[in-house]
Design a protein around this motif. Sequence first.
Motif, PDB file in Angstrom:
ATOM      1  N   LYS A   1      48.882 -12.815  44.439  1.00 57.46           N
ATOM      2  CA  LYS A   1      49.465 -13.184  43.051  1.00 57.46           C
ATOM      3  C   LYS A   1      50.012 -14.488  43.192  1.00 57.46           C
ATOM      4  O   LYS A   1      51.209 -14.150  44.011  1.00 57.46           O
ATOM      5  CB  LYS A   1      49.642 -12.291  42.043  1.00 57.46           C
ATOM      6  N   VAL A   2      50.144 -15.583  42.603  1.00 57.08           N
ATOM      7  CA  VAL A   2      51.091 -16.611  42.726  1.00 57.08           C
ATOM      8  C   VAL A   2      51.272 -17.236  41.393  1.00 57.08           C
ATOM      9  O   VAL A   2      50.363 -17.351  40.593  1.00 57.08           O
ATOM     10  CB  VAL A   2      50.571 -17.542  43.784  1.00 57.08           C
ATOM     11  N   LEU A   3      52.511 -17.762  41.032  1.00 58.45           N
ATOM     12  CA  LEU A   3      52.807 -18.304  39.817  1.00 58.45           C
ATOM     13  C   LEU A   3      53.000 -19.636  40.133  1.00 58.45           C
ATOM     14  O   LEU A   3      54.052 -20.236  40.938  1.00 58.45           O
ATOM     15  CB  LEU A   3      54.097 -17.586  39.420  1.00 58.45           C
ATOM     16  N   ILE A   4      52.292 -20.574  39.296  1.00 52.49           N
ATOM     17  CA  ILE A   4      52.418 -22.388  39.575  1.00 52.49           C
ATOM     18  C   ILE A   4      52.549 -22.471  38.132  1.00 52.49           C
ATOM     19  O   ILE A   4      51.912 -22.554  37.322  1.00 52.49           O
ATOM     20  CB  ILE A   4      51.076 -22.776  40.043  1.00 52.49           C
ATOM     21  N   ASP A   5      53.831 -23.376  38.194  1.00 51.75           N
ATOM     22  CA  ASP A   5      54.138 -23.854  36.877  1.00 51.75           C
ATOM     23  C   ASP A   5      53.963 -22.774  35.590  1.00 51.75           C
ATOM     24  O   ASP A   5      53.622 -23.115  34.429  1.00 51.75           O
ATOM     25  CB  ASP A   5      53.225 -25.269  36.414  1.00 51.75           C
ATOM     26  N   GLY A   6      54.522 -21.623  35.968  1.00 52.82           N
ATOM     27  CA  GLY A   6      54.305 -20.524  34.946  1.00 52.82           C
ATOM     28  C   GLY A   6      53.199 -19.969  34.745  1.00 52.82           C
ATOM     29  O   GLY A   6      52.958 -18.745  34.005  1.00 52.82           O
ATOM     30  N   GLN A   7      52.122 -20.511  35.481  1.00 56.14           N
ATOM     31  CA  GLN A   7      50.619 -19.853  35.120  1.00 56.14           C
ATOM     32  C   GLN A   7      50.407 -19.057  36.442  1.00 56.14           C
ATOM     33  O   GLN A   7      50.595 -19.261  37.744  1.00 56.14           O
ATOM     34  CB  GLN A   7      49.588 -20.917  34.902  1.00 56.14           C
ATOM     35  N   GLU A   8      49.764 -18.054  36.173  1.00 59.49           N
ATOM     36  CA  GLU A   8      49.397 -17.106  37.458  1.00 59.49           C
ATOM     37  C   GLU A   8      48.040 -17.397  37.799  1.00 59.49           C
ATOM     38  O   GLU A   8      46.936 -17.462  37.260  1.00 59.49           O
ATOM     39  CB  GLU A   8      49.406 -15.803  36.906  1.00 59.49           C
ATOM     40  N   ALA A   9      48.035 -17.402  39.183  1.00 55.16           N
ATOM     41  CA  ALA A   9      46.616 -17.698  40.001  1.00 55.16           C
ATOM     42  C   ALA A   9      46.383 -16.331  41.008  1.00 55.16           C
ATOM     43  O   ALA A   9      47.612 -15.883  41.391  1.00 55.16           O
ATOM     44  CB  ALA A   9      46.481 -18.829  40.471  1.00 55.16           C
ATOM     45  N   ARG A  10      45.256 -16.019  41.112  1.00 55.57           N
ATOM     46  CA  ARG A  10      44.902 -15.075  42.354  1.00 55.57           C
ATOM     47  C   ARG A  10      43.881 -15.646  43.187  1.00 55.57           C
ATOM     48  O   ARG A  10      43.062 -16.156  43.031  1.00 55.57           O
ATOM     49  CB  ARG A  10      44.045 -13.782  41.690  1.00 55.57           C
ATOM     50  N   VAL A  11      44.633 -15.691  44.295  1.00 56.19           N
ATOM     51  CA  VAL A  11      44.024 -16.446  45.618  1.00 56.19           C
ATOM     52  C   VAL A  11      43.868 -15.738  46.589  1.00 56.19           C
ATOM     53  O   VAL A  11      44.438 -14.490  46.987  1.00 56.19           O
ATOM     54  CB  VAL A  11      44.774 -17.687  45.841  1.00 56.19           C
ATOM     55  N   LYS A  12      42.933 -16.182  47.545  1.00 54.57           N
ATOM     56  CA  LYS A  12      42.815 -15.347  49.015  1.00 54.57           C
ATOM     57  C   LYS A  12      43.953 -15.852  49.805  1.00 54.57           C
ATOM     58  O   LYS A  12      44.336 -16.824  49.751  1.00 54.57           O
ATOM     59  CB  LYS A  12      41.393 -15.677  49.460  1.00 54.57           C
ATOM     60  N   PRO A  13      44.476 -14.997  50.810  1.00 52.60           N
ATOM     61  CA  PRO A  13      45.375 -15.231  51.602  1.00 52.60           C
ATOM     62  C   PRO A  13      44.984 -16.360  52.404  1.00 52.60           C
ATOM     63  O   PRO A  13      43.769 -16.559  52.760  1.00 52.60           O
ATOM     64  CB  PRO A  13      45.757 -13.995  52.730  1.00 52.60           C
ATOM     65  N   GLU A  14      46.103 -17.207  52.559  1.00 54.75           N
ATOM     66  CA  GLU A  14      45.963 -18.859  53.648  1.00 54.75           C
ATOM     67  C   GLU A  14      45.277 -19.882  52.644  1.00 54.75           C
ATOM     68  O   GLU A  14      45.024 -21.035  53.074  1.00 54.75           O
ATOM     69  CB  GLU A  14      45.126 -18.461  54.665  1.00 54.75           C
TER      70      GLU A  14
ATOM     71  N   ILE B   1      48.677 -24.187  48.503  1.00 56.74           N
ATOM     72  CA  ILE B   1      49.244 -24.267  47.050  1.00 56.74           C
ATOM     73  C   ILE B   1      48.390 -25.316  46.492  1.00 56.74           C
ATOM     74  O   ILE B   1      48.081 -25.176  45.196  1.00 56.74           O
ATOM     75  CB  ILE B   1      50.601 -24.757  47.245  1.00 56.74           C
ATOM     76  N   PHE B   2      47.919 -26.195  46.977  1.00 61.25           N
ATOM     77  CA  PHE B   2      47.148 -27.403  46.504  1.00 61.25           C
ATOM     78  C   PHE B   2      45.860 -26.970  45.978  1.00 61.25           C
ATOM     79  O   PHE B   2      45.552 -26.951  44.853  1.00 61.25           O
ATOM     80  CB  PHE B   2      46.574 -28.310  47.718  1.00 61.25           C
ATOM     81  N   GLN B   3      45.104 -25.816  46.673  1.00 62.97           N
ATOM     82  CA  GLN B   3      43.790 -25.296  46.238  1.00 62.97           C
ATOM     83  C   GLN B   3      44.110 -24.390  45.350  1.00 62.97           C
ATOM     84  O   GLN B   3      43.450 -24.590  44.076  1.00 62.97           O
ATOM     85  CB  GLN B   3      43.102 -24.670  47.461  1.00 62.97           C
ATOM     86  N   ALA B   4      45.262 -23.674  45.058  1.00 67.02           N
ATOM     87  CA  ALA B   4      45.381 -22.572  44.285  1.00 67.02           C
ATOM     88  C   ALA B   4      45.817 -23.485  42.931  1.00 67.02           C
ATOM     89  O   ALA B   4      45.333 -22.970  41.887  1.00 67.02           O
ATOM     90  CB  ALA B   4      46.587 -21.747  44.727  1.00 67.02           C
ATOM     91  N   ALA B   5      46.572 -24.462  42.936  1.00 71.27           N
ATOM     92  CA  ALA B   5      46.897 -25.212  41.840  1.00 71.27           C
ATOM     93  C   ALA B   5      45.615 -25.707  41.222  1.00 71.27           C
ATOM     94  O   ALA B   5      45.494 -25.771  39.838  1.00 71.27           O
ATOM     95  CB  ALA B   5      47.894 -26.234  41.904  1.00 71.27           C
ATOM     96  N   LYS B   6      44.492 -26.160  41.805  1.00 71.50           N
ATOM     97  CA  LYS B   6      43.545 -26.825  41.498  1.00 71.50           C
ATOM     98  C   LYS B   6      42.741 -25.818  40.644  1.00 71.50           C
ATOM     99  O   LYS B   6      42.128 -25.978  39.671  1.00 71.50           O
ATOM    100  CB  LYS B   6      42.452 -27.145  42.539  1.00 71.50           C
ATOM    101  N   THR B   7      42.667 -24.396  40.916  1.00 73.00           N
ATOM    102  CA  THR B   7      42.018 -23.367  40.148  1.00 73.00           C
ATOM    103  C   THR B   7      42.644 -23.172  38.930  1.00 73.00           C
ATOM    104  O   THR B   7      42.036 -22.768  37.967  1.00 73.00           O
ATOM    105  CB  THR B   7      42.020 -21.932  41.089  1.00 73.00           C
ATOM    106  N   LEU B   8      43.906 -23.653  38.824  1.00 69.51           N
ATOM    107  CA  LEU B   8      44.532 -23.684  37.529  1.00 69.51           C
ATOM    108  C   LEU B   8      44.414 -24.781  36.592  1.00 69.51           C
ATOM    109  O   LEU B   8      44.900 -25.077  35.465  1.00 69.51           O
ATOM    110  CB  LEU B   8      45.928 -23.115  37.558  1.00 69.51           C
ATOM    111  N   GLY B   9      43.867 -25.928  37.304  1.00 70.25           N
ATOM    112  CA  GLY B   9      43.534 -26.928  36.474  1.00 70.25           C
ATOM    113  C   GLY B   9      44.785 -27.912  36.695  1.00 70.25           C
ATOM    114  O   GLY B   9      45.158 -28.843  36.002  1.00 70.25           O
ATOM    115  N   ILE B  10      45.763 -27.430  37.745  1.00 71.12           N
ATOM    116  CA  ILE B  10      46.944 -28.412  38.020  1.00 71.12           C
ATOM    117  C   ILE B  10      46.748 -29.423  39.069  1.00 71.12           C
ATOM    118  O   ILE B  10      46.242 -28.836  40.121  1.00 71.12           O
ATOM    119  CB  ILE B  10      48.128 -27.452  38.088  1.00 71.12           C
TER     120      ILE B  10
END
Lengths: 250, 618
Positions: free
Chosen positions: A12-25, A28-37
């Motif tokens: 679980k990771v919090l990006i700009d207040g939104q929560e994303a669930r991502v695979k290890p590794e 941040i760039f990819q995780a943000a993309k899943t949130l539309g950031i």
Amino acid sequence: MSHQATTASEIKVLIDGQEARVKPETTIFQAAKTLGISIPTLCSHPAVEPYGACRVCTVELKRGKRSRMVTACNYPIREEGLEIQTRSERALRARRLVLELLMARCPEVKILRDMAQEVGLEKSRYPKGDDKERCILCGLCVNICNQVVGANAIGFVSRGVDRKIGTPFLENSMDCIGCGACAFACPTQCISMTEKDGVRKIWDREFKLAVCPVCGNYYAPIDQLETIRKQVNLPPDHFKVCFTCRGLKL
Amino acid sequence: MNKAKALKSAEELKALFQSLSSEKPVGKIRVTIPNATCSIARGSAGIIRRLEEVLKQKKLSSQVEIKVTGCRGFCQIEPVVVIEPLNVLYQRVSADDVPEIVETSLVQGQVVERLLYPVSKEKRARTEAELPFYSLQKRFVTENCGVIDPTSMKDYLLTGGYQALARALKMKPEEIINEVEKAGLRGRGGGGFNTALKWRTCRTAPGEPKYAIINADEGDPGAYMDRSLLEGDPHRVLEGLIIGAYAIGSSQGFIYVRHEYPLALRNFRTALNQAREYGFLGKNILGSGFDFEVQVNQGGGAFVCGESSALMASIEGKLGEPRAKYVHTVERGIWDKPSNLNNVETWANVPLIINKGADWFAKIGTQGSKGTKIFSVVGKINNTGLVEVPMGVTLKQIVFDIGGGIPQKKKFKAVQTGGPSGGCLPESLLSLPVDFDRLTEVGSMMGSGGMIVMDEDTCMVDVARYFLNFLKDESCGKCTPCREGIKQMLAILNRITEGKGQEGDVEQLEEMSGGIIDAALCALGGTSPNPVMSTIKYFRNEYDAHIRDHKCPAGVCKALVTYSIDPQKCTGCGLCLRNCSTGAIKGAKKKPHRINPKKCIKCGICYEVCKFAAVKRS
């Protein structure tokens, strides 16, 4: 990346207040993309390993009370409890610095001005460099040539402020296949590539283009077609017809 | 020595040590002559040659053993000759002194008074122990430097060499790491990272093989402790590496030596070959089942290759530039395998910890920084040299008690620690105990141990400019903040030193520093604003003087200095006129002279040579 994540469980990771669930590794760039950031970047490209050179994607990473600055393109999320702010005051200060410096280096490059405007920066306070300078040394061309094309025809020359991109010894490179991937990937369109009368010019070399027997158009440098054909072990006449006509025939 | 038989066990090593210890000395008299880089530069090789000739002439060769060693640390008094059992140290010796030394000291057993070190006008020191330079030092890591022949395995074995390795190979790897942890050893290369933690992470990181590496790419201006260790006691560094490799579980080692260190490389290569011969490297070391080999890599002259990820890229044959270390090199280093890199001095501490125990080691130093640290004390200082002191000794003790203070009775202004990315510390911080954490707290850093002393004639803005210029040249250029940021900061500093500074320049430098620290890729870039920030912090008034008053208080920045001659004081002796290289000074004999400002290049030679203080600098 060569390292395989040992666990498939999600983080679980919090990006700009939104929560994303991502695979290890996941970066941040990819995780943000899943949130539309979307995080601005100049040197990263989905086709190559993140290089982390331009530093435009610098974000603030918080773990508990500790805060540090990292680049979103290559920071791998490996643990719980990370909180990322892509537009904190500190992150914006770092991004402004980088863009202001790049604008001074390349005053005429539009993408820099657009990115700068986005962080509230109108113009650079630093002495302007050469108007003709368009290369921001992001290294994307070198990395594409190396990792995707596999030609290694260009690389970095000199170091520090004298760093530039070039062929070995700045002479005609016999490793270049004229594919133009470097020019295509360049975010500031600073690599010159021209085509005239069946000849492509790039990196001070001329490449004869193949003519399609079906439509009569020039479609790719012969060197490039030959290299790819040999790499993948295709029959001699595999690339005889241009891509479009081949598609039509199928 | 004949080709040695590889030792197959700790017991064989012990037996060899005992048989070597019982051997009779070669001659009755031993003459020790350091012949490391600094000594060679001052003529030690010529002294050795001359001594051999004179001894041969006098048919004394069989009675006198000449021991050629590494550096003893006190560079200022090189070349040095030590004679035993007479127990005397001669300093600043020249080849022409050799016949007298042989006749007086070796034949008659008398002392050549004039070659003794003058402690004061009246007193001369006879032995090294009497020199103030060594009084506060605790030479543990450098104990063999300048004492043993670095190219002789026998010499090293006689000091108890490789016994720490024998002991370590009987311990479990984790026990060794625990011992290093208990000792509190921190990396001597710059970061001050916990060594045991690094080793443990590397040991437990998945991936084989693991690599153990010596970082000998010492590049800080004025720092040369690693060179001295490799030149003077290479086996100690190697022994430390082998022990560490065993603890980590590494079978392949590397040493990355900068290209500018040919003698260090030669001596280390000799040590490697000897270690292979004696069975300290290779398969089944001392019968333990542990295999280890070391490969030598030479740097190509880039400062940035001292940074771990750049160094590893360079070993792989790639461009020597850093990468992000969000995944540490101890997990993914050379060829993505776990790789443990430690500095030369860190490795050299390891045999000491194994031999004397963690408790002994942890008693030396301060709460957070254990053991000793070697500093290279250079710049405006009387006793230039390498100094090994316990952590926690104050700057004042290093600069004044050991270093002997500032030459020509000038005033101390600052000491720059931590290399180009370190900071300049003012007089008010002289009582600061020197350890990793204290130095970081005040805005500098330990770095690898360089200390550059500056006197009142130093302009701090110019110093910041100098270091930034160095970093501009040495930046790899990969990331924007370091490549472009240093360039722009340097432009502002250049402007200030040229008298074209503007209000707000200092604030802009501070703002840029903050941004560069946050955004730069590696530690070199991230610490590059340190010289600027520390000089602004402690010497802000000098920046203001340059910007507001267009004055350089130290009289260094040429654009802000003018020279004139006071007609009241000028005797017309003509000394300045004769020394002026541009013919800017005119005047009749015994009449006051004048400087033509149009021709004057502000070199300051007139100011230096005037015996009547008639030349004014303003």
